[in-house]
Write a protein that holds these residues in place. Structure first.
Motif, PDB file in Angstrom:
ATOM      1  N   LEU A  41     -18.768 131.527 -10.013  1.00 47.00           N
ATOM      2  CA  LEU A  41     -18.836 132.813  -9.314  1.00 47.00           C
ATOM      3  C   LEU A  41     -18.612 133.960 -10.301  1.00 47.00           C
ATOM      4  O   LEU A  41     -19.351 134.953 -10.309  1.00 47.00           O
ATOM      5  CB  LEU A  41     -17.787 132.853  -8.203  1.00 47.00           C
ATOM      6  N   ALA A  42     -17.585 133.808 -11.148  1.00 42.30           N
ATOM      7  CA  ALA A  42     -17.258 134.871 -12.103  1.00 42.30           C
ATOM      8  C   ALA A  42     -18.383 135.087 -13.102  1.00 42.30           C
ATOM      9  O   ALA A  42     -18.606 136.192 -13.593  1.00 42.30           O
ATOM     10  CB  ALA A  42     -15.957 134.527 -12.837  1.00 42.30           C
ATOM     11  N   ALA A  43     -19.129 134.023 -13.387  1.00 42.86           N
ATOM     12  CA  ALA A  43     -20.163 134.123 -14.417  1.00 42.86           C
ATOM     13  C   ALA A  43     -21.398 134.890 -13.937  1.00 42.86           C
ATOM     14  O   ALA A  43     -22.078 135.521 -14.749  1.00 42.86           O
ATOM     15  CB  ALA A  43     -20.565 132.722 -14.869  1.00 42.86           C
ATOM     16  N   MET A  68     -15.396 120.069  -1.718  1.00 38.85           N
ATOM     17  CA  MET A  68     -14.970 120.592  -0.430  1.00 38.85           C
ATOM     18  C   MET A  68     -15.596 121.962  -0.237  1.00 38.85           C
ATOM     19  O   MET A  68     -15.419 122.843  -1.064  1.00 38.85           O
ATOM     20  CB  MET A  68     -13.443 120.684  -0.350  1.00 38.85           C
ATOM     21  N   ARG A  69     -16.315 122.110   0.816  1.00 32.86           N
ATOM     22  CA  ARG A  69     -16.977 123.351   1.239  1.00 32.86           C
ATOM     23  C   ARG A  69     -17.004 124.417   0.139  1.00 32.86           C
ATOM     24  O   ARG A  69     -16.053 125.169  -0.014  1.00 32.86           O
ATOM     25  CB  ARG A  69     -16.299 123.897   2.495  1.00 32.86           C
ATOM     26  N   ALA A  70     -18.100 124.466  -0.594  1.00 35.11           N
ATOM     27  CA  ALA A  70     -18.289 125.391  -1.722  1.00 35.11           C
ATOM     28  C   ALA A  70     -17.334 125.082  -2.862  1.00 35.11           C
ATOM     29  O   ALA A  70     -16.540 125.933  -3.269  1.00 35.11           O
ATOM     30  CB  ALA A  70     -18.141 126.838  -1.289  1.00 35.11           C
ATOM     31  N   PRO A  71     -17.401 123.834  -3.405  1.00 38.03           N
ATOM     32  CA  PRO A  71     -16.440 123.431  -4.426  1.00 38.03           C
ATOM     33  C   PRO A  71     -16.346 124.443  -5.574  1.00 38.03           C
ATOM     34  O   PRO A  71     -17.348 124.823  -6.141  1.00 38.03           O
ATOM     35  CB  PRO A  71     -16.973 122.077  -4.909  1.00 38.03           C
ATOM     36  N   GLY A  72     -15.134 124.852  -5.873  1.00 43.72           N
ATOM     37  CA  GLY A  72     -14.881 125.772  -6.976  1.00 43.72           C
ATOM     38  C   GLY A  72     -15.039 127.244  -6.621  1.00 43.72           C
ATOM     39  O   GLY A  72     -14.430 128.097  -7.277  1.00 43.72           O
ATOM     40  N   PHE A  73     -15.806 127.551  -5.611  1.00 40.09           N
ATOM     41  CA  PHE A  73     -16.133 128.959  -5.352  1.00 40.09           C
ATOM     42  C   PHE A  73     -15.024 129.741  -4.639  1.00 40.09           C
ATOM     43  O   PHE A  73     -14.746 130.882  -5.026  1.00 40.09           O
ATOM     44  CB  PHE A  73     -17.462 129.059  -4.591  1.00 40.09           C
ATOM     45  N   PRO A  74     -14.391 129.217  -3.581  1.00 39.50           N
ATOM     46  CA  PRO A  74     -13.299 130.004  -2.977  1.00 39.50           C
ATOM     47  C   PRO A  74     -12.157 130.218  -3.964  1.00 39.50           C
ATOM     48  O   PRO A  74     -11.530 131.287  -3.964  1.00 39.50           O
ATOM     49  CB  PRO A  74     -12.852 129.139  -1.790  1.00 39.50           C
ATOM     50  N   GLN A  75     -11.911 129.222  -4.835  1.00 37.11           N
ATOM     51  CA  GLN A  75     -10.889 129.391  -5.862  1.00 37.11           C
ATOM     52  C   GLN A  75     -11.295 130.520  -6.804  1.00 37.11           C
ATOM     53  O   GLN A  75     -10.515 131.429  -7.112  1.00 37.11           O
ATOM     54  CB  GLN A  75     -10.710 128.097  -6.675  1.00 37.11           C
ATOM     55  N   GLY A  76     -12.555 130.456  -7.278  1.00 41.07           N
ATOM     56  CA  GLY A  76     -13.058 131.478  -8.179  1.00 41.07           C
ATOM     57  C   GLY A  76     -13.020 132.857  -7.539  1.00 41.07           C
ATOM     58  O   GLY A  76     -12.713 133.854  -8.197  1.00 41.07           O
ATOM     59  N   ALA A 103     -16.701 139.646  -2.030  1.00 44.12           N
ATOM     60  CA  ALA A 103     -18.124 139.290  -1.988  1.00 44.12           C
ATOM     61  C   ALA A 103     -18.334 137.915  -2.610  1.00 44.12           C
ATOM     62  O   ALA A 103     -17.426 137.353  -3.223  1.00 44.12           O
ATOM     63  CB  ALA A 103     -18.946 140.329  -2.740  1.00 44.12           C
ATOM     64  N   CYS A 104     -19.532 137.381  -2.441  1.00 41.21           N
ATOM     65  CA  CYS A 104     -19.807 136.071  -3.025  1.00 41.21           C
ATOM     66  C   CYS A 104     -21.293 135.792  -3.123  1.00 41.21           C
ATOM     67  O   CYS A 104     -22.111 136.461  -2.518  1.00 41.21           O
ATOM     68  CB  CYS A 104     -19.179 134.962  -2.177  1.00 41.21           C
ATOM     69  N   PHE A 105     -21.611 134.802  -3.932  1.00 40.98           N
ATOM     70  CA  PHE A 105     -22.870 134.072  -3.759  1.00 40.98           C
ATOM     71  C   PHE A 105     -22.489 132.597  -3.726  1.00 40.98           C
ATOM     72  O   PHE A 105     -21.333 132.243  -3.977  1.00 40.98           O
ATOM     73  CB  PHE A 105     -23.861 134.374  -4.894  1.00 40.98           C
ATOM     74  N   TRP A 106     -23.452 131.762  -3.363  1.00 40.22           N
ATOM     75  CA  TRP A 106     -23.204 130.322  -3.403  1.00 40.22           C
ATOM     76  C   TRP A 106     -24.265 129.691  -4.284  1.00 40.22           C
ATOM     77  O   TRP A 106     -25.442 130.010  -4.159  1.00 40.22           O
ATOM     78  CB  TRP A 106     -23.199 129.735  -1.983  1.00 40.22           C
ATOM     79  N   GLY A 107     -23.841 128.794  -5.196  1.00 43.96           N
ATOM     80  CA  GLY A 107     -24.656 128.386  -6.318  1.00 43.96           C
ATOM     81  C   GLY A 107     -25.679 127.289  -6.118  1.00 43.96           C
ATOM     82  O   GLY A 107     -26.166 126.739  -7.097  1.00 43.96           O
ATOM     83  N   TYR A 108     -25.989 126.914  -4.903  1.00 42.89           N
ATOM     84  CA  TYR A 108     -27.052 125.938  -4.676  1.00 42.89           C
ATOM     85  C   TYR A 108     -27.958 126.411  -3.564  1.00 42.89           C
ATOM     86  O   TYR A 108     -27.551 127.179  -2.709  1.00 42.89           O
ATOM     87  CB  TYR A 108     -26.476 124.564  -4.300  1.00 42.89           C
TER      88      TYR A 108
END
Lengths: 207, 766
Positions: free
Chosen positions: B344-346, B371-379, B457-462
């Motif tokens: 997400l940060a990248a 788990m539901r958007a692995p790595g992204f909610p943490q990021g 905000a977010c995007f999801w990587g797949y």
């Protein structure tokens, strides 16, 4: 365990998830984990002669069967009578998936022994159907899309049914409290509130 | 492309051929985009839906699994003779049983352990299995199995696992693979150019998926054919993994996964329980059912690893980002998994100078799973709080700062265009509907109840893509069968699929019967995960319905003696545009009557080359913080998501709200607690591991879909929704709390215990 069944007094009121731990005995927890510890005694197993005959009134029909005294109402419903609308989620009184009505009040069937349920009126999610027609609360859950995977849904519906029987016009906060003993991991809570509100309106409308 | 191989694909993926005949994007729709109750709602609310946990077969036995009670131990001896003599016990399985010594887990052709491993690397590692006449007899027998363990030193802390003196979870050290480094431009130059720099370390805690239906399977043999009822997100992935583990032909393994009670990523992988059930069914000649007790689900069916993330961002005074430096440490648990959080940060914001580094370590705890958007909610917890702090330092509006830095391209390989990016719309429309400017301009003084608003905000990587094959059959009476392999994990897959067929063919939604998620009777689909079921499978559904329509049009042209190009198809009637007299109902087509059925096969067309597709979103929330108790009430949540075209508005709203509810869990209530003295999980139950209840979530939820079709991407214009809906939630809460009381909460869970302490510290300093 004696063959003679004592008339057991059931505690008054519903059960809330977070308030329940105090009444769960340590023995029940250990039995559920199945972890062998050195030196621990193996429990006596109930022999067939020690089974108890019960008559359970479920959805208007009497079911007579032999049960082990330790069998829960949930186990008997699902594994002995194949009434599987009632779901098993945690089997320790925390998630609410197994909620049924006992004498019109929502209860966790995993925390109710089959022997204690004798003499009561038990209603499961199947019991809300009129023939093939859905009941009011069930219809409201369909129309408001108050579920996703649907696994906690029978329990949610029974909690809502019990809430509305006790309180036909619940406020928003009363709905939140009344439904807070039923977990939904899909997070359909906003739609569940909508469904309970809609069901309350429909019930007032005569159904 | 900086995209890993998608995590939901387990093993090989067949390519699907293109048909060359794809319909044009919908211009106007009648059913798509409306609110349609689920086609399987009756089954789900009446109790008639049979979930795998409900399956009961004649002569069926019940299995139970004995697990290692220690964080790290070697099994020296297992004595099962007492258990074997217990009432009702029919079989006991250990690593010494014939056929049970096999490598595990068959993921992407590699194995990371054994079906039974004498080196137990976490509390919950499997030691033995019993099959008995009743579940209680099986659990009774577990307690009669005597196991001699040599208890070993353990490590359960991510940072401690990096110490050279730490106990080794596996030979070769505790770092999983190599740290993953990503570099763009030069961060040192970027920070030198910055007018303002923020830097902070954030932590998220380990989360458990905890779907309401426990994990489990039922296995039955008929000769050399194995049938499995599994609570899974992907029947084909279970089929492949079981066949590979047991050395069976794929064709002999049938997996049925009709209804399932939630997965969130934990049911993408096959479980050892499935193979145990199959082995014990073979040993006993009877069907075997194994469903895990809830405690076992907490210990051994996956988790979202906790992450420690240090993020440093530099910006010019006008808000232009100049550099991002992001370092993340996470744990895979006892077996390999990538606990990365940096994607997400990248890529969310334009930034010419970037460095990210993700390190994953082994610890003596249950293995992580997607788990539901692995790595992204943490990021998002780290990045979106850092952006908020940056806005504070710059004196900028957090929405405006984000709008200024939205990525115009996917910043890799010199910049790849997006098929669509409506993040600006998400932020603008979301802010407008939320009343963001008014709330920001409010009087901030007050008593002990302080309100605040936050955005993230977010995007999801797949994005999904081929393969997908779908078959639509239209019978001579106008009724329709739809055949697709995808699972409906509660996301409403069957319903939007029926809506697409109804849209194309003009049949009623409830005239469509659906066959799905059964490896023996349906077409191959990848597992339902990664927010890719809609964008992968919906174009195939549409192509199949379209193929039916094309054949019907040809039949009508023949019967009406007009050219196909003169015909139009509407509500199961085909009529001539030039001659009103010439029309025929589909049910009156002579050729269809003779033929009985029209079969249309639809394939997923390939994704466009040299472009990438992501869903985007922004969430807004309003909180009320009680500064005396540290309690936070969530007053309002608004989700504005760009997931392309909305298929079913009813289930779309539900998905957005469900994502927010799960994000509230990460942000405020959930945390796996491991006891430092024993390494054991102390809250492996729903009482102590608190997933949100109805009382924990926001009072008001609003969904603002940015309903703009992405027609560059696929023929339905759709992108995914399930994962983005949970990515920004926790960060938005933390930002709102900071807006309310000026405290930046860096660690989850943001609960009264932590907040009361932070408020006390704040008051002490003042």
């Amino acid at each position: 365990m004696s063959n003679k069944k004592d008339p057991t007094k059931r505690p008054e009121g519903g059960v809330t998830r977070r308030g329940f731990l105090g009444s769960v005995g340590a023995g029940a927890v250990v039995a559920a984990t199945g972890v062998a510890r050195p030196g621990e005694a193996i429990p006596e197993i109930t022999s067939p002669e020690e089974m108890v005959q019960v008559a359970l009134l479920i959805n208007g029909r009497i079911h007579r069967l032999l049960v082990e005294p330790r069998w829960t109402l949930l186990f008997v419903l699902r594994e002995r009578l194949a009434i599987t609308g009632t779901k098993a989620g945690c089997e320790r009184g925390e998630c609410g998936s197994c909620t049924v009505l006992i004498d019109g009040r929502p209860r966790y069937s995993c925390m109710t022994l089959a022997v204690e349920a004798e003499g009561t009126e038990i209603t499961t999610v199947e019991g809300l159907l009129d023939g093939e027609e859905l009941g009011t609360v069930q219809n409201a859950f369909v129309e408001k899309d108050a579920f996703q995977c649907g696994y906690c849904t029978p329990g949610q519906i029974m909690a809502a049914e019990g809430l509305l029987r006790a309180n036909p016009s619940p406020s928003f906060d009363e709905i939140r409290c009344g439904m807070s003993g039923n977990l939904c991991r899909c997070g359909a809570y906003p739609h569940i509130v909508n469904a309970v509100t809609a069901a309350a309106e429909s019930k007032k409308g005569g159904r | 492309m900086d995209q890993e191989s998608p995590y939901w694909i387990d093993g090989s993926v067949p390519e699907t051929p293109g048909t060359g005949e794809y319909p044009d994007p919908w211009k106007k729709t009648e059913i798509i985009g409306t609110r349609v109750p689920r086609v399987d709602a009756y089954e789900r609310v009446s109790g008639t839906a049979v979930y795998p946990h409900d399956v009961s077969l004649p002569e069926m036995l019940h299995g139970a699994i004995l697990r290692c009670p220690h964080a790290h131990a070697t099994v020296l001896k297992i004595e099962t003779s007492k258990a074997e003599k217990m009432p009702g016990v029919r079989a006991v399985l250990t690593g010494n049983s014939p056929g049970a010594d096999m490598p595990w887990y068959p993921r992407r052709g590699t194995f990371y352990g054994r079906l039974f491993d004498t080196n137990c690397r976490y509390e919950g590692e499997e030691v033995a299995v019993v099959a008995a006449e009743t579940p209680l007899q099986a659990f009774d027998a577990l307690r009669a199995i005597e196991v001699e363990y040599e208890v070993l030193p353990f490590v359960i802390d991510d940072e401690a696992a990096l110490e050279p003196s730490a106990p080794a979870v596996h030979e070769g050290g505790n770092v999983v693979g190599e740290p993953r480094v990503r570099e763009r431009g030069d961060v040192e130059t970027g920070f030198a150019e910055a007018d303002v720099v923020v830097e902070r370390t954030y932590r998220t805690k380990c989360e458990i998926h905890a779907p309401m239906e426990p994990h489990g399977s039922v296995a039955r043999w008929e000769g050399n054919k194995l049938t499995i009822w599994d609570t899974t997100q992907g029947v084909f992935s279970v089929q492949e993994a079981v066949a590979r583990a047991m050395g069976l032909p794929l064709a002999n393994v049938r997996v049925i996964g009709h209804y399932m009670g939630g997965g969130f990523g934990s049911k993408l992988e096959v479980g050892k329980y499935t193979v145990y059930a199959a082995l014990m069914a073979k040993m006993t000649g009877r069907p075997v059912k194994i469903f895990l007790p809830r405690e076992d689900c907490f210990l051994a069916t996956g988790n979202r690893p906790g992450n420690t993330m240090t993020v440093k961002i530099g910006a010019k005074n006008d808000g232009t980002l100049t550099a991002i430096d992001y370092r993340s440490l996470g744990s895979s648990g006892a077996y390999a998994y990538g606990a990365d959080s940096s994607t997400l940060a990248a890529y969310l914001y334009t930034c010419p100078n970037l460095r990210t580094e993700d390190t994953t370590v082994y610890i003596n705890a249950g293995k992580a799973r997607p788990m539901r958007a692995p790595g992204f909610p943490q990021g998002a917890w780290a990045l979106e709080q850092a952006m908020d702090e940056l806005a504070q330092k710059l004196g900028a509006d957090p929405v405006e700062l984000r709008l200024k830095n939205i990525a115009g391209v996917f910043q890799t390989d010199g910049g790849i265009p997006f098929t669509s990016n409506q993040l600006a719309e998400c932020l603008r429309k979301g802010a407008m509907e939320f009343g963001w400017s008014e709330m920001r301009a409010r009087d901030k003084t007050g008593g002990h109840l302080r309100r605040g608003v936050g955005v993230a905000a977010c995007f999801w990587g797949y994005a999904g893509g081929p393969p997908s094959t779908v078959i639509v059959k239209l019978y001579s009476d106008g009724s329709v069968n739809l055949n697709m392999g995808a699972s409906d994990i509660g996301t409403g897959t069957k319903t939007w699929a029926a809506m697409i067929v109804a849209e194309e063919l003009g049949v009623a939604v409830n005239a469509i019967q659906i066959e799905y998620a059964d490896t023996a009777t349906t077409q191959y689909a990848t597992s339902s995960g990664g927010s890719k079921t809609v964008p992968s499978d919906s174009p195939a559904v549409r192509a199949a319905a379209y193929a039916v329509k094309v054949q019907l049009m040809r039949m009508a042209a023949e019967q009406l003696k007009v050219d196909v190009s003169d015909l139009e198809f509407r509500d199961l009637t085909i009529s001539s545009r030039s001659d009103e007299e010439k029309k025929v109902a589909v049910t009156a087509l002579e050729k269809l009557d003779r033929q009985g059925v029209v079969i249309g096969t639809g394939y997923r067309d390939p994704n466009p080359e040299d472009m990438v597709t992501f869903p985007f979103g922004a969430q807004f929330c309003e909180v009320e913080v009680n500064t005396r108790t540290g309690e936070v009430r969530l007053l309002r949540f608004l989700g504005a998501h760009d997931s392309g075209r909305v298929l079913n508005r009813l289930t779309y709203d539900n998905q957005v709200f469900g994502g927010i509810v799960m994000g509230v869990g990460l942000g405020m209530t959930e945390e796996r607690v491991l006891d430092p003295q024993t390494g054991k999980m102390v809250n492996a139950n729903f009482h102590d591991y608190m997933i949100p209840t109805m009382k924990d979530v926001a009072i008001e939820h609003t969904c603002v879909p940015i309903d703009i079709p992405d027609n560059e991407f696929n023929t339905t214009g759709t992108k995914g929704l399930g994962e983005p809906a949970t990515i920004p939630t926790a960060a938005a809460i933390a930002n709102a709390v900071c807006d309310a009381i000026g405290i930046r909460v860096t660690d989850t869970p943001l609960n009264p215990i932590q907040l009361a302490r932070l408020i006390a510290e704040q008051q002490k300093e003042a």
